[in-house]
Design a protein around this motif. Structure first.
Motif, PDB file in Angstrom:
ATOM      1  N   PRO A   1       0.816  -1.221   0.000  1.00  0.00           N
ATOM      2  CA  PRO A   1       0.000   0.000   0.000  1.00  0.00           C
ATOM      3  C   PRO A   1       0.852   1.274   0.000  1.00  0.00           C
ATOM      4  CG  PRO A   1      -0.940  -1.596   1.515  1.00  0.00           C
ATOM      5  CD  PRO A   1       0.385  -2.160   1.048  1.00  0.00           C
ATOM      6  N   GLU A   2       1.979   1.260   0.697  1.00  0.00           N
ATOM      7  CA  GLU A   2       2.860   2.431   0.720  1.00  0.00           C
ATOM      8  C   GLU A   2       3.497   2.655  -0.651  1.00  0.00           C
ATOM      9  OE1 GLU A   2       3.151  -0.143   2.931  1.00  0.00           O
ATOM     10  OE2 GLU A   2       2.289   0.807   4.710  1.00  0.00           O
ATOM     11  N   GLU A   3       3.936   1.571  -1.297  1.00  0.00           N
ATOM     12  CA  GLU A   3       4.523   1.685  -2.633  1.00  0.00           C
ATOM     13  C   GLU A   3       3.479   2.191  -3.634  1.00  0.00           C
ATOM     14  OE1 GLU A   3       7.942  -1.815  -2.534  1.00  0.00           O
ATOM     15  OE2 GLU A   3       5.850  -2.360  -2.962  1.00  0.00           O
ATOM     16  N   GLU A   4       2.257   1.681  -3.523  1.00  0.00           N
ATOM     17  CA  GLU A   4       1.176   2.126  -4.404  1.00  0.00           C
ATOM     18  C   GLU A   4       0.905   3.617  -4.203  1.00  0.00           C
ATOM     19  OE1 GLU A   4      -1.588   1.902  -7.390  1.00  0.00           O
ATOM     20  OE2 GLU A   4      -0.348   0.227  -6.738  1.00  0.00           O
ATOM     21  N   ALA A   5       0.906   4.061  -2.975  1.00  0.00           N
ATOM     22  CA  ALA A   5       0.682   5.484  -2.684  1.00  0.00           C
ATOM     23  C   ALA A   5       1.794   6.340  -3.294  1.00  0.00           C
ATOM     24  CB  ALA A   5       0.581   5.709  -1.174  1.00  0.00           C
ATOM     25  N   VAL A   6       3.048   5.882  -3.170  1.00  0.00           N
ATOM     26  CA  VAL A   6       4.175   6.611  -3.753  1.00  0.00           C
ATOM     27  C   VAL A   6       4.025   6.658  -5.268  1.00  0.00           C
ATOM     28  CG1 VAL A   6       6.669   6.532  -4.198  1.00  0.00           C
ATOM     29  CG2 VAL A   6       5.802   6.198  -1.874  1.00  0.00           C
ATOM     30  N   MET A   7       3.684   5.528  -5.879  1.00  0.00           N
ATOM     31  CA  MET A   7       3.561   5.459  -7.333  1.00  0.00           C
ATOM     32  C   MET A   7       2.475   6.402  -7.835  1.00  0.00           C
ATOM     33  SD  MET A   7       4.898   4.202  -9.926  1.00  0.00           S
ATOM     34  CE  MET A   7       4.381   5.098 -11.359  1.00  0.00           C
ATOM     35  N   ARG A   8       1.344   6.416  -7.175  1.00  0.00           N
ATOM     36  CA  ARG A   8       0.249   7.303  -7.596  1.00  0.00           C
ATOM     37  C   ARG A   8       0.613   8.778  -7.395  1.00  0.00           C
ATOM     38  NH1 ARG A   8      -4.804   4.760  -8.453  1.00  0.00           N
ATOM     39  NH2 ARG A   8      -4.635   2.510  -8.090  1.00  0.00           N
ATOM     40  N   ALA A   9       1.235   9.092  -6.257  1.00  0.00           N
ATOM     41  CA  ALA A   9       1.633  10.480  -5.997  1.00  0.00           C
ATOM     42  C   ALA A   9       2.700  10.930  -6.994  1.00  0.00           C
ATOM     43  CB  ALA A   9       2.131  10.624  -4.554  1.00  0.00           C
ATOM     44  N   LEU A  10       3.653  10.046  -7.300  1.00  0.00           N
ATOM     45  CA  LEU A  10       4.704  10.381  -8.259  1.00  0.00           C
ATOM     46  C   LEU A  10       4.108  10.597  -9.648  1.00  0.00           C
ATOM     47  CD1 LEU A  10       7.691  10.791  -8.890  1.00  0.00           C
ATOM     48  CD2 LEU A  10       7.888   8.308  -9.175  1.00  0.00           C
ATOM     49  N   GLY A  11       3.179   9.743 -10.036  1.00  0.00           N
ATOM     50  CA  GLY A  11       2.524   9.906 -11.333  1.00  0.00           C
ATOM     51  C   GLY A  11       1.825  11.251 -11.443  1.00  0.00           C
ATOM     52  N   ARG A  12       1.119  11.626 -10.393  1.00  0.00           N
ATOM     53  CA  ARG A  12       0.433  12.928 -10.390  1.00  0.00           C
ATOM     54  C   ARG A  12       1.450  14.065 -10.398  1.00  0.00           C
ATOM     55  NH1 ARG A  12      -3.828  15.770 -10.431  1.00  0.00           N
ATOM     56  NH2 ARG A  12      -4.313  17.410  -8.959  1.00  0.00           N
ATOM     57  N   PHE A  13       2.503  13.941  -9.604  1.00  0.00           N
ATOM     58  CA  PHE A  13       3.559  14.954  -9.546  1.00  0.00           C
ATOM     59  C   PHE A  13       4.140  15.199 -10.942  1.00  0.00           C
ATOM     60  CE2 PHE A  13       8.077  15.920  -9.344  1.00  0.00           C
ATOM     61  CZ  PHE A  13       8.139  17.005  -8.488  1.00  0.00           C
ATOM     62  N   LEU A  14       4.421  14.119 -11.679  1.00  0.00           N
ATOM     63  CA  LEU A  14       5.052  14.235 -12.993  1.00  0.00           C
ATOM     64  C   LEU A  14       4.168  14.952 -14.008  1.00  0.00           C
ATOM     65  CD1 LEU A  14       6.733  10.719 -13.233  1.00  0.00           C
ATOM     66  CD2 LEU A  14       7.846  12.929 -12.843  1.00  0.00           C
TER      67      LEU A  14
ATOM     68  N   VAL B   1       9.450  27.050  -8.171  1.00  0.00           N
ATOM     69  CA  VAL B   1      10.041  25.777  -7.736  1.00  0.00           C
ATOM     70  C   VAL B   1       9.923  25.626  -6.222  1.00  0.00           C
ATOM     71  CG1 VAL B   1      12.248  24.549  -7.493  1.00  0.00           C
ATOM     72  CG2 VAL B   1      11.587  25.513  -9.712  1.00  0.00           C
ATOM     73  N   ARG B   2      10.201  26.686  -5.502  1.00  0.00           N
ATOM     74  CA  ARG B   2      10.065  26.616  -4.037  1.00  0.00           C
ATOM     75  C   ARG B   2       8.618  26.333  -3.638  1.00  0.00           C
ATOM     76  NH1 ARG B   2      14.253  26.871  -1.341  1.00  0.00           N
ATOM     77  NH2 ARG B   2      16.098  28.042  -1.906  1.00  0.00           N
ATOM     78  N   ARG B   3       7.673  27.062  -4.232  1.00  0.00           N
ATOM     79  CA  ARG B   3       6.257  26.944  -3.872  1.00  0.00           C
ATOM     80  C   ARG B   3       5.695  25.564  -4.229  1.00  0.00           C
ATOM     81  NH1 ARG B   3       4.935  31.120  -6.170  1.00  0.00           N
ATOM     82  NH2 ARG B   3       4.156  30.415  -8.163  1.00  0.00           N
ATOM     83  N   HIS B   4       6.029  25.055  -5.407  1.00  0.00           N
ATOM     84  CA  HIS B   4       5.422  23.808  -5.876  1.00  0.00           C
ATOM     85  C   HIS B   4       6.176  22.551  -5.451  1.00  0.00           C
ATOM     86  CE1 HIS B   4       2.400  25.875  -8.169  1.00  0.00           C
ATOM     87  NE2 HIS B   4       3.324  26.612  -8.750  1.00  0.00           N
ATOM     88  N   ILE B   5       7.442  22.691  -5.050  1.00  0.00           N
ATOM     89  CA  ILE B   5       8.236  21.503  -4.703  1.00  0.00           C
ATOM     90  C   ILE B   5       8.782  21.595  -3.285  1.00  0.00           C
ATOM     91  CG2 ILE B   5      10.215  20.060  -5.311  1.00  0.00           C
ATOM     92  CD1 ILE B   5       9.861  21.055  -8.229  1.00  0.00           C
ATOM     93  N   PHE B   6       9.745  22.474  -3.064  1.00  0.00           N
ATOM     94  CA  PHE B   6      10.502  22.440  -1.818  1.00  0.00           C
ATOM     95  C   PHE B   6       9.706  22.819  -0.576  1.00  0.00           C
ATOM     96  CE2 PHE B   6      13.769  22.484  -5.059  1.00  0.00           C
ATOM     97  CZ  PHE B   6      14.499  21.384  -4.652  1.00  0.00           C
ATOM     98  N   ASP B   7       8.690  23.640  -0.732  1.00  0.00           N
ATOM     99  CA  ASP B   7       7.857  23.975   0.427  1.00  0.00           C
ATOM    100  C   ASP B   7       7.093  22.765   0.959  1.00  0.00           C
ATOM    101  OD1 ASP B   7       8.749  26.566   0.217  1.00  0.00           O
ATOM    102  OD2 ASP B   7       6.838  27.397  -0.476  1.00  0.00           O
ATOM    103  N   HIS B   8       7.023  21.696   0.182  1.00  0.00           N
ATOM    104  CA  HIS B   8       6.277  20.504   0.577  1.00  0.00           C
ATOM    105  C   HIS B   8       7.176  19.372   1.085  1.00  0.00           C
ATOM    106  CE1 HIS B   8       2.678  22.250  -1.176  1.00  0.00           C
ATOM    107  NE2 HIS B   8       3.463  22.633  -2.171  1.00  0.00           N
ATOM    108  N   LEU B   9       8.475  19.556   1.044  1.00  0.00           N
ATOM    109  CA  LEU B   9       9.393  18.461   1.389  1.00  0.00           C
ATOM    110  C   LEU B   9       9.802  18.447   2.854  1.00  0.00           C
ATOM    111  CD1 LEU B   9      11.633  18.321  -1.794  1.00  0.00           C
ATOM    112  CD2 LEU B   9       9.619  16.950  -1.234  1.00  0.00           C
ATOM    113  N   GLY B  10       9.535  19.512   3.566  1.00  0.00           N
ATOM    114  CA  GLY B  10       9.828  19.532   4.993  1.00  0.00           C
ATOM    115  C   GLY B  10      11.271  19.180   5.292  1.00  0.00           C
ATOM    116  N   ASP B  11      11.440  18.224   6.207  1.00  0.00           N
ATOM    117  CA  ASP B  11      12.794  17.855   6.641  1.00  0.00           C
ATOM    118  C   ASP B  11      13.302  16.582   5.957  1.00  0.00           C
ATOM    119  OD1 ASP B  11      11.124  16.087   7.893  1.00  0.00           O
ATOM    120  OD2 ASP B  11      11.974  16.324   9.889  1.00  0.00           O
ATOM    121  N   LEU B  12      12.777  16.270   4.765  1.00  0.00           N
ATOM    122  CA  LEU B  12      13.288  15.115   4.027  1.00  0.00           C
ATOM    123  C   LEU B  12      14.780  15.290   3.752  1.00  0.00           C
ATOM    124  CD1 LEU B  12      10.573  14.347   1.314  1.00  0.00           C
ATOM    125  CD2 LEU B  12      11.159  12.981   3.305  1.00  0.00           C
TER     126      LEU B  12
END
Length: 149
Positions: free
Chosen positions: A12-25, A125-136
């Motif tokens: 389920p975690e891999e599926e969530a990553v795959m779906r989120a990545l697909g939408r991100f792309l 780039v900051r608004r759409h990407i890095f502001d969402h990455l937190g402390d990754l």
């Protein structure tokens, strides 16, 4: 036996990553392009061409190398280069080593235009990407993305 004969289902975690990545792309490149278009009247493709040329030795790249660096077909790059050339942002010149090829050269006007658009792109780039990455761990994230390409 091939790995496609009996594929391992996604967790389920891999599926969530795959779906989120697909939408991100799909969503993020459109958002970055929309911001540049709205605020700078410049497409993300145009920005990418100017950025690639600005970072190249002598601010010059063979058209085929520029197309590859921007993930475009050579015919698409030729059309985009013609547009940028008409705005005075680059020049196309014959390759000295191979008269059949052409090089794209960034002009002062193109560098100025890139510098004008850079703050918009950076904020986007900051608004759409890095502001969402937190402390990754960004180093690990970058390494993972690099391993995929």
């Amino acid at each position: 036996m091939s790995t496609t004969d009996h594929p391992q289902p996604l967790t389920p975690e891999e599926e969530a990553v795959m779906r989120a990545l697909g939408r991100f792309l799909i969503v993020v490149p459109r958002a970055l392009d929309a911001d540049l278009t709205r605020e700078q009247r410049m497409s993300a493709s145009e920005y990418s061409v100017l950025r690639q040329l600005s970072e190249a030795p002598g601010q010059m790249l063979r058209m085929s190398e520029l197309a590859s660096a921007c993930d475009m077909s050579l015919s698409g790059m030729t059309r985009l280069a013609a547009k940028l050339e008409s705005h005075g942002h680059l020049r196309r010149i014959r390759c000295q080593e191979d008269a059949r090829g052409a090089n794209a050269v960034l002009t002062e006007g193109g560098l100025t235009r890139l510098r004008e658009a850079w703050p918009t792109h950076l904020a986007s780039v900051r608004r759409h990407i890095f502001d969402h990455l937190g402390d990754l761990d960004l180093s690990r994230l970058a390494a993972a993305f690099a391993a995929m390409s």
